[in-house]
Design an enzyme around this catalytic site. Structure first.
Site, PDB file in Angstrom:
ATOM      1  N   CYS A  28       0.813  -1.303   0.053  1.00  0.00           N
ATOM      2  CA  CYS A  28      -0.138   0.033   0.177  1.00  0.00           C
ATOM      3  C   CYS A  28       0.752   1.115  -0.087  1.00  0.00           C
ATOM      4  O   CYS A  28       0.639   2.310  -0.733  1.00  0.00           O
ATOM      5  CB  CYS A  28      -0.855   0.171   1.369  1.00  0.00           C
ATOM      6  SG  CYS A  28      -0.120  -0.066   2.783  1.00  0.00           S
ATOM      7  N   HIS A  65      -2.911   0.767   6.844  1.00  0.00           N
ATOM      8  CA  HIS A  65      -2.943   1.001   5.322  1.00  0.00           C
ATOM      9  C   HIS A  65      -2.943   2.387   4.609  1.00  0.00           C
ATOM     10  O   HIS A  65      -2.821   3.145   5.801  1.00  0.00           O
ATOM     11  CB  HIS A  65      -4.575   0.424   4.971  1.00  0.00           C
ATOM     12  CG  HIS A  65      -4.799   0.119   3.380  1.00  0.00           C
ATOM     13  ND1 HIS A  65      -3.761  -0.448   2.565  1.00  0.00           N
ATOM     14  CD2 HIS A  65      -5.741   0.554   2.468  1.00  0.00           C
ATOM     15  CE1 HIS A  65      -4.148  -0.772   1.469  1.00  0.00           C
ATOM     16  NE2 HIS A  65      -5.417   0.157   1.396  1.00  0.00           N
ATOM     17  N   ASP A 114      -8.104   3.654  -3.833  1.00  0.00           N
ATOM     18  CA  ASP A 114      -7.315   2.907  -3.319  1.00  0.00           C
ATOM     19  C   ASP A 114      -6.570   2.126  -4.380  1.00  0.00           C
ATOM     20  O   ASP A 114      -6.890   1.069  -4.955  1.00  0.00           O
ATOM     21  CB  ASP A 114      -8.134   1.963  -2.333  1.00  0.00           C
ATOM     22  CG  ASP A 114      -6.987   1.098  -1.531  1.00  0.00           C
ATOM     23  OD1 ASP A 114      -5.822   1.247  -1.838  1.00  0.00           O
ATOM     24  OD2 ASP A 114      -7.462   0.335  -0.584  1.00  0.00           O
TER      25      ASP A 114
END
Lengths: 322, 666
Positions: free
Chosen positions: B420, B464, B480
Site C-alpha cells: 500500500c 494501510h 485505493d
C-alpha cells in the site's frame, strides 16, 4: 466380590468351623426351648461368653427359669437354683464350715453357689446382706469362709431374676450392685405364634431334660479367649466413648455410665460380634447390647419421667456413628 | 538499618529466606528491566545476582564503602540518561535501582520485610506502563511469590522440625496463593469504592520512545513495521449493523507534502482550525472506538467523520486530532457518513498543497503523467490508466525491494513490487504530476469482527495507506490503488493478500486464537482499566447515592471493608472445624451421593444397618453394597487402614454413579 485389602484384617470368623458350628447349634437349641426370644437368647449368650452375669427382669412365668435351665443344659454347666427369700442367709448360698468330730476339724460344705450356672431367683427378695454376699462372689469368682478362700468353679455364670412389679417386701438392688451385672434383659410375653407353639408342644421341663450339651468347658474357654481377641477399632472405641460421654451430659440422667460400664459394653459388643461370626466389632454390635448393658446403670434425674430403657434409647439416638 | 551484632545473629536470614527475597526483588525489577537504559539494567541485574551469590556462598556483610558509592551512582546514572529524576520513566528506574540496593544491605528479617514491601511498590509501578490482562496475571504470580517470601520470614518455633527447602517453598507458595485469594474480596471492594481521580495519575511526563501506531510521516518502511505488529490498535462496536469490510477505511493522518522520500503533514493543518466543507449524503453511522494508548494524538474514524469527539478537533482534511497524546486507553463515540461530498470547491492554498511535488525527483514518472495528460482528456481517464498500469504489471508483496533516490521511478519502471505504501505514494505522485490534486491518507483498513463479542478489533497489522483525488464537482474521492493490484488486500487483509509469506507466529490458527483471546482482553479493558469515576457513580446510583463525593465514597469504602474484615474475623475465629480424615470424608461423600438418590443415612445409623436398609430399596446394587462393605472393612475391621486402601476407596466413591431411585406413584 471380595476386596483384596481386607485379607490383611481380622479374619471373617476367628473361630474354627467346628467351634462356630457348635456355638450356632447351642443357640438354636436354646431358641427351640425358649420360643420367640432369639434376641434375648443372643444377649444371654453374649453375656455368658463375655464373662459377665445376667439379670433378667420380668414378670413371673415368662420363661426366666427355663432360659437359665436351657443354657445350663446346652452349655454343659453344672446348675444350681437358689430361690431368694427374705430369710435367706449368706451361708445358705455360700456354704458353711461344720465341725467333723472324726477328723477333729472344720470342713467346708459348699453351698449352691458352687455351681457353674447359678440361678438366683427373685434376687430382690433377699436381704441386702445375702445379696451382697452373692454379688461379692460374682465379682471375685471366689468365696472366703473362716479365712479360707474357695475358688468358684469356672466358668461361673450367675443368672439372677427379679420381678419389677411385685415390690412389696423386697430389697431392690442398689445401683452399685446392679453394676455387677453385665447385662439386664427383659423377656416379655411371647408373640402369638410363639405362644401357640409353646402351648401346643410338650412340657418345657421335659424338653430341657432331653437337651444335649453342645459345648464343652474347654470349647467355652476357647470361645471366651476369642471374644477377648475380637477387634475393636479406634472408630468403634470413639463411638463407645461418645455414648459414655453423652450419658454423663444428658439432662435427664443424674449419674452417667462408669468406665466399668464402658468395659462391659465393649466386652458384650465383642461377644455379639463373635456370635455373628465376625472377628471385629461394628457399631451395630454396640447398639445391639447398649440398652442391655447401659439401661440398668443409668440413674435418671429426679425431674425425668423417662424410664431407664427410654433414656438409653435416647442416648443411642443422639450419638452419631462414623 | 544497622542493628546490634547480637541481634543480627539472632534474626539472620536463612539461605531459603534470602533466596526468596532475592527472587521477589528480581520479579519486581524484571518488568522494568527491558525499558531501562542498557547500562542501568545491566548494573541492576548484575548487582542483584551478585549479591545473591555472595550471600549464598560467603555471607559477609557488604561494607559501607561499597554501598555508599553505589547509592550515589544510581541517581547520577538516571539523571545522565533522563535529564531528571521525576516522571514515570526516571522515577521507576531509580526505584528499581534503590530496590536492588535495599537487597544489598538486607541482613535481618526486618530488612527483608521492608525490602519486600518496597518490591511490591516497584512491581505496582510497572502498571503505569502496561495495564493489560496478561501483565496483570503475571503481577498476581509475582505477588504470590512476595507473600510466600513473607511467610518464609515468619519466625518458626525453635523446636520445629527442619524441613527441606523444597517442602517449605511449596508450603509457602501455597500459603501465599491462599492469602492472595482471601484478600481478593477486599481488593475488589477497594477497587470499586476507592475515590477516583478525575484524570489518571500517570498522565505524567513521558519520553519520546516507545511509540507505536501510525505517525504523521510515511517514509519507506514505516508501514512495513506495523504490518508485522499484531497488537490491537483499537476496537470498535457499532451502534447498528457494521458496514461491509470493503468500506472499513479508518482515517488517520492525511499526508500532503512529499519531499522525494517521505510524505508528511504540513504545519498548515496543525495551525489552522479551518473545518472542511463536508456534506453527508447517506444515513450517519455511529460507533464506539476504544483506542489503545499510542502516545500520539491521532484518533481514528471511518470515512468521513461528521464531528469530532470531546477533547479533539477535526482538521480541514477530516482527520481527528486529540488535544493531548493518547497515553491511556481512550474511549470515544464517533459518527461517520459513508457517502459524502467533501470540499466541492478547493481553495487556492489547498490546491497548491495538493499539487506540490519536489523538483528534480522522478523525471520518468513526471514524463509518463504528462503524456497521460496530453493524450487523455478527462481526469477519470487518467486515473483509469494508472489503475490499468498497476493492474497489469504490478504485484503485491510485503517484502518489497529497496528503492533508490528516485523512488517513484524505481518502483514504476523497476521493481514493480510493493504494498500500500508504494502504491499510494506512486499513485498520488502520478496524479499530481498530471495536474490532479491528490493526497495520501494513512490509517487502517478492515479489522477482525469478533462475533462472540460483537465488536471489531483492528490491529496494527491492518495499517494501510490510500489516496484521495479532488475531482471537479465530486470533491475529494477516495482511490485505493492497492486494490487495483490486489483486491484481496481490501477484502481479506494485508497478510492474506501477501500470500504464504506469513511467519509461523502468524499462522492462521494462532491468529484465530489470538482474535478469540482479544475478547477477554477487551472485557478486561472494559471492566477494569476503563473503570473511572463515572462508572463508579453509575454503580452507586442504584443504592441511592446520587452524587457521590469523596467523603461518601470513603464512608462506603470504610463500611464495606469493615464488613468484609468482620466476616474474615468471624470466619477465622469461629469454632475450629474437626478435620475429617480421608476415610471419613470419602464415606461422607458416599452417603451424600446415596442421600441424593433417596437413601439418606441417619447420623446414628451404623454402616451395616445402612447397607441392609439400602438392600431393601430399589437402590440396591452390587457396587454400593461392595463400597459399604469396604468402608466397614477399613473403618472397623482393621486397626489402622492403609493409606493406599483408603485412597482406592475414595477413588471408587468418586467414580460411583448412583441412579436415583425411581419413585412410582401408584
Amino acid at each position: 466380590m471380595t476386596t483384596p485389602h481386607l485379607s490383611s484384617v481380622a479374619a471373617e470368623s476367628p473361630l474354627d468351623p467346628a467351634l462356630a458350628g457348635a456355638l450356632t447349634r447351642a443357640q438354636s437349641q436354646v431358641n427351640n426351648v425358649v420360643l420367640g426370644k432369639s434376641p434375648q437368647v443372643r444377649l444371654a449368650f453374649a453375656c455368658f461368653l463375655a464373662g459377665g452375669h445376667l439379670l433378667i427382669e420380668d414378670l413371673p412365668g415368662v420363661g426366666k427359669t427355663t432360659l437359665a435351665h436351657a443354657l445350663a443344659a446346652t452349655l454343659d454347666l453344672s446348675f444350681q437354683r437358689v430361690q431368694f427369700t427374705s430369710d435367706l442367709l449368706p451361708s445358705d448360698i455360700i456354704g458353711v464350715s461344720i465341725y467333723e468330730r472324726e477328723r477333729n476339724q472344720f470342713t467346708f460344705h459348699p453351698g449352691p453357689l458352687f455351681a457353674q450356672l447359678v440361678l438366683a431367683d427373685e434376687i430382690n427378695r433377699a436381704t441386702p446382706k445375702t445379696q451382697s454376699a452373692l454379688l461379692e462372689a460374682m465379682q471375685e469368682q471366689q468365696v472366703t469362709v473362716d479365712g479360707v478362700t474357695h475358688a468358684l468353679p469356672a466358668p461361673f455364670f450367675v443368672v439372677a431374676t427379679q420381678n419389677p412389679l411385685d415390690l412389696a417386701g423386697t430389697y431392690p438392688l442398689p445401683d452399685s450392685q446392679l453394676d455387677r451385672f453385665m447385662l439386664r434383659i427383659g423377656l416379655d410375653y411371647p408373640d402369638r405364634d410363639a405362644e401357640r407353639a409353646l402351648l401346643a408342644a410338650t412340657d418345657r421341663r421335659e424338653l430341657i431334660s432331653q437337651l444335649q450339651p453342645c459345648l464343652t468347658t474347654a470349647q467355652i474357654d476357647r470361645i471366651r479367649a476369642a471374644v477377648a481377641g475380637v477387634l475393636a477399632s479406634s472408630a468403634l472405641i470413639d463411638y463407645v466413648q461418645g455414648l459414655l460421654a453423652a450419658s454423663r451430659t444428658h439432662a435427664d440422667i443424674r449419674v452417667g455410665l462408669s468406665p466399668r460400664a464402658g468395659l462391659a459394653l465393649l466386652s458384650a459388643a465383642r461377644a455379639c460380634a463373635l456370635l455373628a461370626g465376625r472377628g471385629y466389632c461394628q457399631p451395630e454390635d454396640v447398639q445391639t447390647v447398649f440398652i442391655g448393658t447401659a439401661a440398668h446403670r443409668l440413674i435418671p434425674s429426679g425431674s425425668s419421667n423417662l424410664t431407664r430403657d427410654q433414656l438409653a434409647a435416647a442416648l443411642l439416638a443422639q450419638v452419631a456413628v462414623r | 538499618m544497622n542493628s546490634g551484632a547480637a541481634d543480627s545473629t539472632i534474626a539472620r536470614l536463612t539461605p531459603t529466606q534470602f533466596g526468596l527475597v532475592s527472587a521477589s526483588v528480581l520479579a519486581a525489577v524484571l518488568p522494568h528491566l527491558w525499558r531501562l537504559p542498557l547500562p542501568l539494567s545491566t548494573l541492576i541485574l548484575t548487582l542483584l545476582l551478585g549479591r545473591w551469590a555472595q550471600r549464598q556462598y560467603r555471607g559477609a556483610r557488604i561494607p559501607y564503602w561499597v554501598k555508599l558509592p553505589l547509592v550515589l551512582l544510581f541517581p547520577i546514572l538516571v539523571i545522565v540518561h533522563y535529564g531528571n529524576i521525576f516522571g514515570r520513566e526516571p522515577g521507576s528506574a531509580l526505584a528499581c535501582a534503590m530496590l536492588v540496593m535495599k537487597l544489598v544491605e538486607t541482613e535481618t528479617r526486618r530488612d527483608a520485610r521492608a525490602c519486600i514491601c518496597f518490591a511490591s511498590f516497584v512491581l505496582m509501578s510497572a502498571l503505569l506502563f502496561d495495564s493489560g490482562l496478561g501483565f496483570a496475571l503475571l503481577l498476581f504470580a509475582a505477588l504470590i511469590l512476595f507473600l510466600a517470601a513473607m511467610r518464609e520470614l515468619e519466625p518458626r518455633p525453635a523446636d520445629a522440625p527442619v524441613r527441606a527447602w523444597r517442602d517449605s517453598l511449596r508450603d509457602d507458595l501455597r500459603g501465599g496463593a491462599f492469602a492472595l485469594v482471601v484478600a481478593l474480596p477486599l481488593a475488589l471492594c477497594v477497587f470499586v469504592f476507592f475515590p477516583r481521580l478525575g484524570s489518571p495519575l500517570w498522565g505524567a511526563p513521558t519520553d519520546n520512545s516507545a511509540r507505536t501506531g501510525l505517525g504523521d510521516r510515511m517514509a519507506p518502511g514505516t508501514i512495513q513495521e506495523l504490518l508485522i505488529d499484531d497488537s490491537p490498535a483499537f476496537r470498535v462496536s457499532f451502534d447498528g449493523v457494521p458496514p461491509p469490510r470493503t468500506n472499513l477505511y479508518w482515517r488517520g493522518p492525511v499526508l500532503w507534502h512529499f519531499d522525494g522520500t517521505a510524505w508528511t503533514r504540513p504545519e498548515y493543518f496543525a495551525s489552522t482550525n479551518a473545518a472542511g466543507n463536508l456534506q453527508a449524503l447517506g444515513a450517519p453511522l455511529g460507533y464506539d472506538v476504544t483506542l489503545e494508548p499510542s502516545d500520539r494524538r491521532w484518533l481514528l474514524a471511518l470515512d468521513m467523520p461528521l464531528d469530532a469527539p470531546d477533547n479533539a478537533v477535526r482538521g480541514a482534511d477530516m482527520s481527528l486530532v486529540s488535544r493531548a497524546p493518547v497515553d491511556h486507553l481512550l474511549r470515544y463515540h464517533a459518527t461517520s457518513s459513508p457517502r459524502y461530498l467533501l470540499d466541492a470547491t478547493l481553495d487556492r492554498q489547498q490546491r497548491r498543497l495538493a499539487l506540490q511535488l519536489p523538483a528534480l525527483f522522478n523525471p520518468r514518472a513526471r514524463e509518463l503523467a504528462l503524456r497521460w495528460r496530453n493524450e487523455l482528456h478527462s481526469d477519470d481517464a487518467i486515473i483509469k490508466s494508472a489503475f490499468d498500469l498497476f493492474h497489469t504489471e504490478f504485484s503485491y508483496t510485503l517484502n518489497a525491494p529497496l528503492l533508490g533516490r528516485d523512488s517513484v521511478d524505481d518502483f514504476l519502471f523497476g521493481t514493480k513490487r510493493g504494498f500500500c505504501e508504494h502504491f499510494s505514494s506512486t499513485f498520488t505522485f502520478l496524479m499530481r504530476a498530471a495536474g490532479i490534486p491528490a493526497r495520501v491518507v494513512t490509517g487502517y483498513q478492515g479489522g477482525y469482527f469478533n462475533r462472540a463479542g460483537n465488536y471489531l478489533v483492528v490491529r496494527q497489522s491492518d495499517a494501510h495507506a490510500w489516496a484521495e483525488v479532488w475531482l471537479q464537482g465530486r470533491g475529494w474521492v477516495r482511490v485505493d490503488p492497492t486494490s487495483a493490484v490486489s483486491p484481496q488486500r481490501v477484502e481479506l487483509g494485508a497478510r492474506a493478500a501477501a500470500g504464504a509469506s506469513a511467519p509461523w507466529y502468524q499462522a492462521d490458527w494462532l491468529l484465530g486464537l489470538r482474535n478469540q483471546f482479544d475478547l477477554v482482553n477487551r472485557a478486561w479493558n472494559d471492566v477494569v482499566v476503563q473503570f473511572n469515576s463515572l462508572r463508579q457513580q453509575s454503580l452507586l446510583t442504584p443504592f441511592g447515592i446520587d452524587k457521590a463525593d469523596y467523603s461518601d465514597l470513603v464512608t462506603v469504602l470504610i463500611g464495606s471493608s469493615t464488613l468484609l474484615l468482620g466476616l474474615f474475623a468471624w470466619w477465622t475465629l469461629r469454632a475450629p472445624r474437626t478435620t475429617l480424615d480421608p476415610l471419613d470424608a470419602a464415606y461422607a461423600r458416599l452417603c451424600r451421593k446415596l442421600g441424593r438418590a433417596g437413601a439418606t443415612r441417619a447420623a446414628v445409623e451404623g454402616p451395616r444397618s445402612f447397607a441392609e436398609r439400602i438392600t431393601a430399596t430399589p437402590l440396591r446394587n452390587a457396587a454400593i453394597a461392595d463400597l459399604l462393605d469396604q468402608y466397614i472393612g477399613l473403618r472397623y475391621a482393621c486397626a489402622l487402614p492403609s493409606v493406599t486402601a483408603v485412597r482406592t476407596f475414595a477413588r471408587r466413591v468418586g467414580a460411583l454413579r448412583v441412579q436415583p431411585a425411581v419413585r412410582r406413584s401408584r
